[in-house]
Motif scaffolding. Structure first.
Motif, PDB file in Angstrom:
ATOM      1  N   GLU A  16       0.845  -1.191   0.000  1.00  0.00           N
ATOM      2  CA  GLU A  16       0.000   0.000   0.000  1.00  0.00           C
ATOM      3  C   GLU A  16       0.883   1.245   0.000  1.00  0.00           C
ATOM      4  N   ILE A  17       0.523   2.222  -0.821  1.00  0.00           N
ATOM      5  CA  ILE A  17       1.287   3.465  -0.912  1.00  0.00           C
ATOM      6  C   ILE A  17       0.772   4.433   0.151  1.00  0.00           C
ATOM      7  N   ASP A  18       1.642   4.803   1.084  1.00  0.00           N
ATOM      8  CA  ASP A  18       1.270   5.692   2.177  1.00  0.00           C
ATOM      9  C   ASP A  18       1.824   7.102   2.019  1.00  0.00           C
ATOM     10  N   TYR A  19       2.954   7.213   1.322  1.00  0.00           N
ATOM     11  CA  TYR A  19       3.732   8.457   1.370  1.00  0.00           C
ATOM     12  C   TYR A  19       4.486   8.608   0.056  1.00  0.00           C
ATOM     13  N   VAL A  20       4.524   9.827  -0.473  1.00  0.00           N
ATOM     14  CA  VAL A  20       5.244  10.103  -1.723  1.00  0.00           C
ATOM     15  C   VAL A  20       6.368  11.083  -1.429  1.00  0.00           C
TER      16      VAL A  20
ATOM     17  N   GLU B 140      -5.892  11.062  -2.100  1.00  0.00           N
ATOM     18  CA  GLU B 140      -4.889  12.071  -1.761  1.00  0.00           C
ATOM     19  C   GLU B 140      -3.845  11.466  -0.833  1.00  0.00           C
ATOM     20  N   ILE B 141      -2.582  11.592  -1.216  1.00  0.00           N
ATOM     21  CA  ILE B 141      -1.460  11.007  -0.481  1.00  0.00           C
ATOM     22  C   ILE B 141      -0.522  12.119  -0.016  1.00  0.00           C
ATOM     23  N   PRO B 142      -0.041  12.072   1.242  1.00  0.00           N
ATOM     24  CA  PRO B 142       0.937  13.067   1.710  1.00  0.00           C
ATOM     25  C   PRO B 142       2.213  13.014   0.860  1.00  0.00           C
ATOM     26  N   LYS B 143       2.768  14.186   0.615  1.00  0.00           N
ATOM     27  CA  LYS B 143       3.943  14.278  -0.262  1.00  0.00           C
ATOM     28  C   LYS B 143       4.985  15.208   0.339  1.00  0.00           C
ATOM     29  N   THR B 144       6.249  14.855   0.134  1.00  0.00           N
ATOM     30  CA  THR B 144       7.366  15.697   0.553  1.00  0.00           C
ATOM     31  C   THR B 144       8.329  15.856  -0.614  1.00  0.00           C
ATOM     32  N   THR B 145       8.848  17.063  -0.799  1.00  0.00           N
ATOM     33  CA  THR B 145       9.839  17.317  -1.843  1.00  0.00           C
ATOM     34  C   THR B 145      11.213  17.437  -1.213  1.00  0.00           C
ATOM     35  N   LEU B 146      12.157  16.612  -1.682  1.00  0.00           N
ATOM     36  CA  LEU B 146      13.524  16.640  -1.163  1.00  0.00           C
ATOM     37  C   LEU B 146      14.470  17.142  -2.251  1.00  0.00           C
ATOM     38  N   PRO B 147      15.204  18.209  -1.982  1.00  0.00           N
ATOM     39  CA  PRO B 147      16.197  18.680  -2.954  1.00  0.00           C
ATOM     40  C   PRO B 147      17.435  17.786  -2.943  1.00  0.00           C
ATOM     41  N   VAL B 148      17.988  17.557  -4.119  1.00  0.00           N
ATOM     42  CA  VAL B 148      19.148  16.670  -4.265  1.00  0.00           C
ATOM     43  C   VAL B 148      20.370  17.480  -4.658  1.00  0.00           C
ATOM     44  N   ARG B 149      21.458  17.280  -3.893  1.00  0.00           N
ATOM     45  CA  ARG B 149      22.734  17.876  -4.273  1.00  0.00           C
ATOM     46  C   ARG B 149      23.849  17.049  -3.634  1.00  0.00           C
ATOM     47  N   PRO B 150      25.079  17.144  -4.141  1.00  0.00           N
ATOM     48  CA  PRO B 150      26.182  16.341  -3.596  1.00  0.00           C
ATOM     49  C   PRO B 150      26.363  16.537  -2.103  1.00  0.00           C
ATOM     50  N   GLY B 151      26.596  15.446  -1.400  1.00  0.00           N
ATOM     51  CA  GLY B 151      26.822  15.503   0.034  1.00  0.00           C
ATOM     52  C   GLY B 151      25.614  15.118   0.868  1.00  0.00           C
TER      53      GLY B 151
ATOM     54  N   LEU C  16      20.628  10.688   0.698  1.00  0.00           N
ATOM     55  CA  LEU C  16      19.195  10.612   0.459  1.00  0.00           C
ATOM     56  C   LEU C  16      18.554   9.404   1.126  1.00  0.00           C
ATOM     57  N   ALA C  17      19.271   8.281   1.146  1.00  0.00           N
ATOM     58  CA  ALA C  17      18.703   7.064   1.741  1.00  0.00           C
ATOM     59  C   ALA C  17      18.391   7.290   3.220  1.00  0.00           C
ATOM     60  N   VAL C  18      19.317   7.910   3.936  1.00  0.00           N
ATOM     61  CA  VAL C  18      19.108   8.169   5.360  1.00  0.00           C
ATOM     62  C   VAL C  18      17.971   9.170   5.556  1.00  0.00           C
ATOM     63  N   ILE C  19      17.949  10.221   4.724  1.00  0.00           N
ATOM     64  CA  ILE C  19      16.906  11.241   4.846  1.00  0.00           C
ATOM     65  C   ILE C  19      15.524  10.635   4.588  1.00  0.00           C
ATOM     66  N   ILE C  20      15.415   9.805   3.552  1.00  0.00           N
ATOM     67  CA  ILE C  20      14.126   9.172   3.235  1.00  0.00           C
ATOM     68  C   ILE C  20      13.721   8.194   4.338  1.00  0.00           C
ATOM     69  N   GLU C  21      14.685   7.475   4.880  1.00  0.00           N
ATOM     70  CA  GLU C  21      14.396   6.551   5.978  1.00  0.00           C
ATOM     71  C   GLU C  21      13.845   7.317   7.187  1.00  0.00           C
TER      72      GLU C  21
ATOM     73  N   PHE D 268       6.974  10.120   9.413  1.00  0.00           N
ATOM     74  CA  PHE D 268       5.600   9.974   8.925  1.00  0.00           C
ATOM     75  C   PHE D 268       4.803   9.027   9.824  1.00  0.00           C
ATOM     76  N   ARG D 269       5.442   7.935  10.246  1.00  0.00           N
ATOM     77  CA  ARG D 269       4.776   7.004  11.172  1.00  0.00           C
ATOM     78  C   ARG D 269       4.444   7.697  12.483  1.00  0.00           C
ATOM     79  N   LEU D 270       5.381   8.511  12.997  1.00  0.00           N
ATOM     80  CA  LEU D 270       5.139   9.233  14.247  1.00  0.00           C
ATOM     81  C   LEU D 270       3.952  10.197  14.107  1.00  0.00           C
ATOM     82  N   LYS D 271       3.864  10.870  12.958  1.00  0.00           N
ATOM     83  CA  LYS D 271       2.753  11.801  12.736  1.00  0.00           C
ATOM     84  C   LYS D 271       1.429  11.060  12.762  1.00  0.00           C
ATOM     85  N   ARG D 272       1.394   9.854  12.181  1.00  0.00           N
ATOM     86  CA  ARG D 272       0.154   9.073  12.196  1.00  0.00           C
ATOM     87  C   ARG D 272      -0.210   8.634  13.605  1.00  0.00           C
ATOM     88  N   LEU D 273       0.793   8.563  14.493  1.00  0.00           N
ATOM     89  CA  LEU D 273       0.546   8.194  15.889  1.00  0.00           C
ATOM     90  C   LEU D 273       0.258   9.420  16.752  1.00  0.00           C
TER      91      LEU D 273
END
Length: 317
Positions: free
Chosen positions: A225-229, A257-268, A271-276, A282-287
């Motif tokens: 199930e898609i929860d977050y974009v 309607e799905i919650p969405k966040t825009t993340l800017p990408v640049r060297p340094g 992204l994997a940690v930020i998305i994690e 997002f889980r905390l907000k649902r709680l």
């Protein structure tokens, strides 16, 4: 919309064919199911003939109590040119008149050994899923701590590389490059991968890799199930990005309607940690735990306190 034929039900639910084998290619035009009750009394004015018909213990018992002429009449009127099939539950014996009419009209008559409510429930779920609104999106779908995160962005922004890093961190890949999305309920979107590229990741410069072969079966799943974009975009120095996280973006996919966040990408930026972390937040907000709102509340209280101190200081002078 999927093309569903009666023969698909036989394969999916292991149904037994009692009659009307020539009509197994009949197509469904809707997902609704009917249990003809009042029709068996002879009232067919509003008979939903294009639906799958289910006959349980009550319907079969009533048919058996009718005269032979009435059984022939009811069976003939049940079997129309657009009726996809008739399913008898509990492994009950079908009246011979119904078998004869199904053979004559080429309406498949099928049998299931299970209870009527269970059969209706499973058939409804299957047909609703097959007839659900469908779309395809370019992106990567990953299961992060139970949150279905759809990572989108323009080609070459680093979606697949980020997904690979997330898999290395113990999360599960659902789909890469093309995500098939079905709306299986009013507010549920289910994402999956096309069969051709299932479990595969395309990494520029490296090529295509099989995630399940490299990381094991626990690194993939077939649907989620898609929860977050999360949308990745190249960092724009002229654009003002959200630094607190109070304003929630929304993206509409099909009718959901799905919650969405825009993340800017640049060297340094990892992204994997930020998305994690974004998925965990997002889980905390649902709680009910919202760090941005808590910070805003603290800031407001501090400003009010400073104003009060200032007013008291002026008053003493």
């Amino acid at each position: 919309m999927s093309k569903v034929q009666t023969k698909h039900l036989i394969k999916q639910f292991n149904l037994k064919i009692l009659a009307g084998e020539k009509g197994l290619d009949r197509e469904f035009i809707m997902s609704d199911i009917s249990r003809p009750g009042i029709e068996l009394t002879g009232y067919f004015r509003y008979y939903p003939k294009a639906r799958l018909q289910v006959l349980g213990k009550t319907e079969i018992s009533y048919l058996n109590e009718l005269s032979k002429e009435d059984r022939i009449d009811r069976a003939k009127r049940l079997c129309t040119k657009v009726t996809p099939c008739i399913v008898i539950t509990r492994g009950l014996e079908a009246p011979q008149e119904l078998i004869d009419q199904c053979n004559e009209a080429d309406v498949p008559l099928l049998s299931s050994p299970y209870k009527t409510t269970r059969v209706v429930s499973r058939l409804t779920n299957f047909l609703e899923a097959e007839f659900a609104p469908f779309t395809t999106m370019h992106g990567v779908l990953v299961d992060i701590h139970g949150v279905g995160v759809l990572i989108t962005g323009q080609s070459g922004v680093g979606k697949s590389e980020t997904a690979l890093e997330l898999v290395k961190r113990g999360h599960r890949l659902v789909a890469d490059d093309s995500v098939e999305i079905r709306q299986e309920d009013y507010d549920r979107l289910i994402g999956s991968s096309p069969e051709l590229i299932e479990h595969l990741l395309e990494i520029r410069g490296l090529g295509i890799i099989n995630v399940m072969t490299l990381f094991g079966a626990s690194a993939v799943r077939s649907r989620k199930e898609i929860d977050y974009v999360i949308n990745l975009e190249i960092w724009n120095e002229k654009k003002q990005y959200d630094r607190i996280g109070i304003e929630d973006e929304i993206i509409r996919i099909i009718d959901v309607e799905i919650p969405k966040t825009t993340l800017p990408v640049r060297p340094g930026r990892n992204l994997a940690v930020i998305i994690e972390v974004a998925a965990m937040n997002f889980r905390l907000k649902r709680l009910g735990v919202n760090a941005a709102e808590e910070f805003s509340k603290r800031l407001t209280e501090m400003i009010e306190k400073e104003k009060e101190n200032l007013e008291n200081g002026i008053r003493y002078e």
